[in-house]
Design a protein around this motif. Sequence first.
Motif, PDB file in Angstrom:
ATOM      1  N   THR A  68     -14.481   1.540 -69.501  1.00  0.00           N
ATOM      2  CA  THR A  68     -15.363   0.503 -70.020  1.00  0.00           C
ATOM      3  C   THR A  68     -16.498   1.135 -70.807  1.00  0.00           C
ATOM      4  OG1 THR A  68     -14.978  -0.444 -67.843  1.00  0.00           O
ATOM      5  CG2 THR A  68     -16.427  -1.670 -69.335  1.00  0.00           C
ATOM      6  N   PHE A  69     -16.653   0.650 -72.054  1.00  0.00           N
ATOM      7  CA  PHE A  69     -17.753   1.170 -72.872  1.00  0.00           C
ATOM      8  C   PHE A  69     -19.083   0.639 -72.336  1.00  0.00           C
ATOM      9  CE2 PHE A  69     -20.700   1.013 -76.461  1.00  0.00           C
ATOM     10  CZ  PHE A  69     -20.624   2.343 -76.890  1.00  0.00           C
ATOM     11  N   VAL A  70     -20.020   1.506 -72.049  1.00  0.00           N
ATOM     12  CA  VAL A  70     -21.305   1.055 -71.511  1.00  0.00           C
ATOM     13  C   VAL A  70     -22.482   1.539 -72.340  1.00  0.00           C
ATOM     14  CG1 VAL A  70     -20.480   0.833 -69.140  1.00  0.00           C
ATOM     15  CG2 VAL A  70     -21.429   3.020 -69.913  1.00  0.00           C
ATOM     16  N   GLY A  71     -22.210   2.146 -73.499  1.00  0.00           N
ATOM     17  CA  GLY A  71     -23.322   2.610 -74.336  1.00  0.00           C
ATOM     18  C   GLY A  71     -24.127   3.703 -73.648  1.00  0.00           C
ATOM     19  N   PHE A  72     -25.432   3.529 -73.698  1.00  0.00           N
ATOM     20  CA  PHE A  72     -26.302   4.560 -73.131  1.00  0.00           C
ATOM     21  C   PHE A  72     -26.588   4.358 -71.647  1.00  0.00           C
ATOM     22  CE2 PHE A  72     -27.175   5.106 -77.638  1.00  0.00           C
ATOM     23  CZ  PHE A  72     -27.168   6.491 -77.727  1.00  0.00           C
ATOM     24  N   GLN A  73     -25.840   3.423 -71.026  1.00  0.00           N
ATOM     25  CA  GLN A  73     -26.184   3.045 -69.653  1.00  0.00           C
ATOM     26  C   GLN A  73     -26.133   4.222 -68.685  1.00  0.00           C
ATOM     27  OE1 GLN A  73     -24.181  -0.624 -68.351  1.00  0.00           O
ATOM     28  NE2 GLN A  73     -24.621   0.087 -66.284  1.00  0.00           N
ATOM     29  N   ASN A  74     -25.137   5.113 -68.852  1.00  0.00           N
ATOM     30  CA  ASN A  74     -25.064   6.280 -67.962  1.00  0.00           C
ATOM     31  C   ASN A  74     -26.352   7.093 -68.027  1.00  0.00           C
ATOM     32  OD1 ASN A  74     -22.436   5.859 -66.982  1.00  0.00           O
ATOM     33  ND2 ASN A  74     -21.566   6.762 -68.852  1.00  0.00           N
ATOM     34  N   PHE A  75     -26.857   7.235 -69.241  1.00  0.00           N
ATOM     35  CA  PHE A  75     -28.075   8.031 -69.418  1.00  0.00           C
ATOM     36  C   PHE A  75     -29.281   7.311 -68.834  1.00  0.00           C
ATOM     37  CE2 PHE A  75     -25.132   9.398 -72.665  1.00  0.00           C
ATOM     38  CZ  PHE A  75     -25.228  10.778 -72.590  1.00  0.00           C
ATOM     39  N   THR A  76     -29.406   6.002 -69.144  1.00  0.00           N
ATOM     40  CA  THR A  76     -30.573   5.284 -68.633  1.00  0.00           C
ATOM     41  C   THR A  76     -30.523   5.206 -67.105  1.00  0.00           C
ATOM     42  OG1 THR A  76     -29.393   3.251 -69.103  1.00  0.00           O
ATOM     43  CG2 THR A  76     -31.065   3.912 -70.689  1.00  0.00           C
ATOM     44  N   ASN A  77     -29.310   5.034 -66.546  1.00  0.00           N
ATOM     45  CA  ASN A  77     -29.209   5.012 -65.086  1.00  0.00           C
ATOM     46  C   ASN A  77     -29.702   6.316 -64.467  1.00  0.00           C
ATOM     47  OD1 ASN A  77     -28.221   2.465 -64.958  1.00  0.00           O
ATOM     48  ND2 ASN A  77     -26.086   3.049 -64.570  1.00  0.00           N
ATOM     49  N   LEU A  78     -29.268   7.410 -65.088  1.00  0.00           N
ATOM     50  CA  LEU A  78     -29.682   8.710 -64.556  1.00  0.00           C
ATOM     51  C   LEU A  78     -31.195   8.837 -64.575  1.00  0.00           C
ATOM     52  CD1 LEU A  78     -27.174  11.259 -66.137  1.00  0.00           C
ATOM     53  CD2 LEU A  78     -27.453  10.735 -63.728  1.00  0.00           C
ATOM     54  N   ILE A  79     -31.786   8.457 -65.716  1.00  0.00           N
ATOM     55  CA  ILE A  79     -33.220   8.668 -65.870  1.00  0.00           C
ATOM     56  C   ILE A  79     -34.016   7.667 -65.046  1.00  0.00           C
ATOM     57  CG2 ILE A  79     -35.113   8.612 -67.536  1.00  0.00           C
ATOM     58  CD1 ILE A  79     -32.999   9.586 -69.618  1.00  0.00           C
ATOM     59  N   MET A  80     -33.571   6.402 -65.057  1.00  0.00           N
ATOM     60  CA  MET A  80     -34.370   5.363 -64.411  1.00  0.00           C
ATOM     61  C   MET A  80     -34.142   5.282 -62.911  1.00  0.00           C
ATOM     62  SD  MET A  80     -35.726   4.261 -67.220  1.00  0.00           S
ATOM     63  CE  MET A  80     -36.447   2.638 -67.006  1.00  0.00           C
ATOM     64  N   SER A  81     -32.859   5.406 -62.483  1.00  0.00           N
ATOM     65  CA  SER A  81     -32.642   5.039 -61.084  1.00  0.00           C
ATOM     66  C   SER A  81     -31.947   6.091 -60.218  1.00  0.00           C
ATOM     67  CB  SER A  81     -31.848   3.727 -61.024  1.00  0.00           C
ATOM     68  OG  SER A  81     -30.701   3.845 -61.824  1.00  0.00           O
ATOM     69  N   ASP A  82     -31.620   7.264 -60.785  1.00  0.00           N
ATOM     70  CA  ASP A  82     -30.967   8.256 -59.938  1.00  0.00           C
ATOM     71  C   ASP A  82     -32.001   9.284 -59.471  1.00  0.00           C
ATOM     72  OD1 ASP A  82     -29.521  10.244 -58.755  1.00  0.00           O
ATOM     73  OD2 ASP A  82     -27.953  10.321 -60.273  1.00  0.00           O
ATOM     74  N   SER A  83     -32.469   9.114 -58.238  1.00  0.00           N
ATOM     75  CA  SER A  83     -33.531  10.003 -57.759  1.00  0.00           C
ATOM     76  C   SER A  83     -33.000  11.425 -57.566  1.00  0.00           C
ATOM     77  CB  SER A  83     -34.113   9.478 -56.457  1.00  0.00           C
ATOM     78  OG  SER A  83     -33.114   9.454 -55.463  1.00  0.00           O
ATOM     79  N   VAL A  84     -31.689  11.554 -57.278  1.00  0.00           N
ATOM     80  CA  VAL A  84     -31.134  12.896 -57.101  1.00  0.00           C
ATOM     81  C   VAL A  84     -31.132  13.642 -58.432  1.00  0.00           C
ATOM     82  CG1 VAL A  84     -29.171  14.247 -56.317  1.00  0.00           C
ATOM     83  CG2 VAL A  84     -29.719  12.089 -55.202  1.00  0.00           C
ATOM     84  N   PHE A  85     -30.827  12.894 -59.529  1.00  0.00           N
ATOM     85  CA  PHE A  85     -30.845  13.517 -60.846  1.00  0.00           C
ATOM     86  C   PHE A  85     -32.236  14.058 -61.163  1.00  0.00           C
ATOM     87  CE2 PHE A  85     -31.652  13.185 -65.435  1.00  0.00           C
ATOM     88  CZ  PHE A  85     -30.699  14.073 -65.901  1.00  0.00           C
ATOM     89  N   ALA A  86     -33.247  13.235 -60.866  1.00  0.00           N
ATOM     90  CA  ALA A  86     -34.618  13.667 -61.111  1.00  0.00           C
ATOM     91  C   ALA A  86     -34.918  14.932 -60.305  1.00  0.00           C
ATOM     92  CB  ALA A  86     -35.601  12.552 -60.747  1.00  0.00           C
ATOM     93  N   ARG A  87     -34.468  14.912 -59.052  1.00  0.00           N
ATOM     94  CA  ARG A  87     -34.686  16.068 -58.188  1.00  0.00           C
ATOM     95  C   ARG A  87     -33.976  17.308 -58.760  1.00  0.00           C
ATOM     96  NH1 ARG A  87     -36.912  17.847 -52.929  1.00  0.00           N
ATOM     97  NH2 ARG A  87     -36.778  20.010 -53.579  1.00  0.00           N
ATOM     98  N   ALA A  88     -32.731  17.087 -59.233  1.00  0.00           N
ATOM     99  CA  ALA A  88     -31.948  18.201 -59.774  1.00  0.00           C
ATOM    100  C   ALA A  88     -32.637  18.797 -60.998  1.00  0.00           C
ATOM    101  CB  ALA A  88     -30.539  17.731 -60.130  1.00  0.00           C
ATOM    102  N   LEU A  89     -33.130  17.911 -61.860  1.00  0.00           N
ATOM    103  CA  LEU A  89     -33.827  18.359 -63.062  1.00  0.00           C
ATOM    104  C   LEU A  89     -35.058  19.184 -62.689  1.00  0.00           C
ATOM    105  CD1 LEU A  89     -33.221  17.792 -66.068  1.00  0.00           C
ATOM    106  CD2 LEU A  89     -34.910  15.962 -65.972  1.00  0.00           C
ATOM    107  N   LYS A  90     -35.783  18.659 -61.710  1.00  0.00           N
ATOM    108  CA  LYS A  90     -36.988  19.347 -61.247  1.00  0.00           C
ATOM    109  C   LYS A  90     -36.615  20.707 -60.642  1.00  0.00           C
ATOM    110  CE  LYS A  90     -40.538  18.770 -57.816  1.00  0.00           C
ATOM    111  NZ  LYS A  90     -40.794  17.996 -56.597  1.00  0.00           N
TER     112      LYS A  90
END
Lengths: 291, 278
Positions: free
Chosen positions: A46-68
């Motif tokens: 399913t095409f979701v556009g930039f949703q994967n990216f916005t989800n990671l940035i906005m609502s994935d706390s583990v991603f934020a932690r990983a980046l940090k």
Amino acid sequence: MILRTLKPWLFLLPALVIYLIVIFFPSLYTFYLSFYSWNGVSPNKTFVGFQNFTNLIMSDSVFARALKNNLIWTIGSLIFIMGIGLVLALLLNRKMRGRTLFRGVFYFPYVLSGIVVASGWAWMYNPTQGFINKTLEALGLESWTHAWLAEPKIALYSVFVAALWQGVGQPMVLFLAGLQGIPEDPYEAAIIDGAKRYQTFRYITWPLLRETLIIVVATTMIASMKVYDIIYGMTGGGPAESTQVLSSWMYYQTFRFANIGTGSAISLFLVVITMIVIIPYVFYTTKKSHL
Amino acid sequence: METLRVHPVANVLRYLLLIVLAVLFLVPVIFVAFTALKSKPELLTRPFYAFPETLRWDNFAKAWEQGKMSMYMKNTLFICVVKVPLGIVIEALAAFALTRMNFKRSNGMFAFFLVGMMVPMQATLVPLNIFLNKTHLVSTYPGIFLIYVGFGIPFGILILRGFFRTIPKELDEAALIDGCGDLGKFFRIILPLSIPAIATLIIFDFMATWNEFLLAQIFITDDTMKTITTGLMSFRGERATDYTLLNAGVLISIVPTLLVYLIFQKYFVSGLAGSVKG
């Protein structure tokens, strides 16, 4: 004539074909996949556009932690791994007895795999029988003991110490190579002019080491972005996702949770960040090799 | 020249500092070795820093058998023995074209290969997985060699191209007069003269392949084909409590890299130095 123009390509062909199959086209396809939601099995993406990216940035706390964590890892590597490597190189950059032995001792951990280092250090950190807690107990410092790899606040730093042990030999050798490329004349001139020790370092060694420094900074930063084996081997990203980095979180999202789009988006972040780091370096190397 | 200016006290301090650091560096290795040579009860009853009461060499034999290490080591060795020379031949052919064949797009092509160093492996895994599944190459040697060779190409070309460029062009002209074709030039002139660079690359490549984990973790699903790093991981999971065997296994697994490192130490450092100077 045609054969003459074709011939170089025949020599290039095996490398080029494999490179296209293994690295080039897959990277492009990952780019494509990062705009889709897909579990890797279903025939429909399913095409979701930039949703994967916005989800990671906005609502994935583990991603934020990983980046940090990647950021902490990079800064820690630049200060400690590179810094200690430089100090060791300066200490070992003169003819002295045992120099080869010392170099060997400090470089040796670097030839081990991340998994071997992870196994050895997990044993060092073992809460009941490990070297570190046992030593603290023997010194009467029971209150300092920790479950080094099981406490979310300290686990990342515990793993980093193991990586430090493994990694300082690399910048050490690169700096040694750089130091040996510095001619002796400026030092002689400086001594005649009455320069102090730290002054010769500040005004001669340091500027002439800049070329090496650029390379070491670039390789250190790239290695920090890619760090995976040692973290996976020691903590698997835990406890409570406190040691996740981009690579490991990408692995979990893709291969454990079957969120292919999310995993692809994470690896794209990794590509972009790595490129920001490496492009100046590639320009520098290609420019230099034209000389 | 510099040695003349060193104060004797400074020299003693330098040695002291280096010795302290070296001891700190060796502690994990010694601790792992002591553990590997102790019996299980001894591990619990005697002090952790004590030298093993009796050296339990049989721990190594047990780890070798129970941890299926002979299988994992054999698999890894096979992959290294095929992948390393295969990769180097492919990279050398390309580097030869890029440096010796008067070919217009050589700089552009070199840059194109170099871009591969920017791409983190992670960014290729899913498409590669799809590709290998479709071509039925998952957990097969052709699939493994394809991927391992692929990821070695950018670095291999970088190193070999750098070295080939230092070989004087006059040699090519002499070879031309003697009636050598391109293949003749490649095999009779460039390759023999590049032995130091090739030796360096062999060492690096052997170690990188021996230590590789991420690709093996994803693309080798068949247990009988697993490599030493993935094997060691599952070995840890299965016998998390038997530390004597685990540490014996860790020590066994580093023997080949240790040997390569010790034998080629000289090349190793000079090769690294060469890559810095570009």
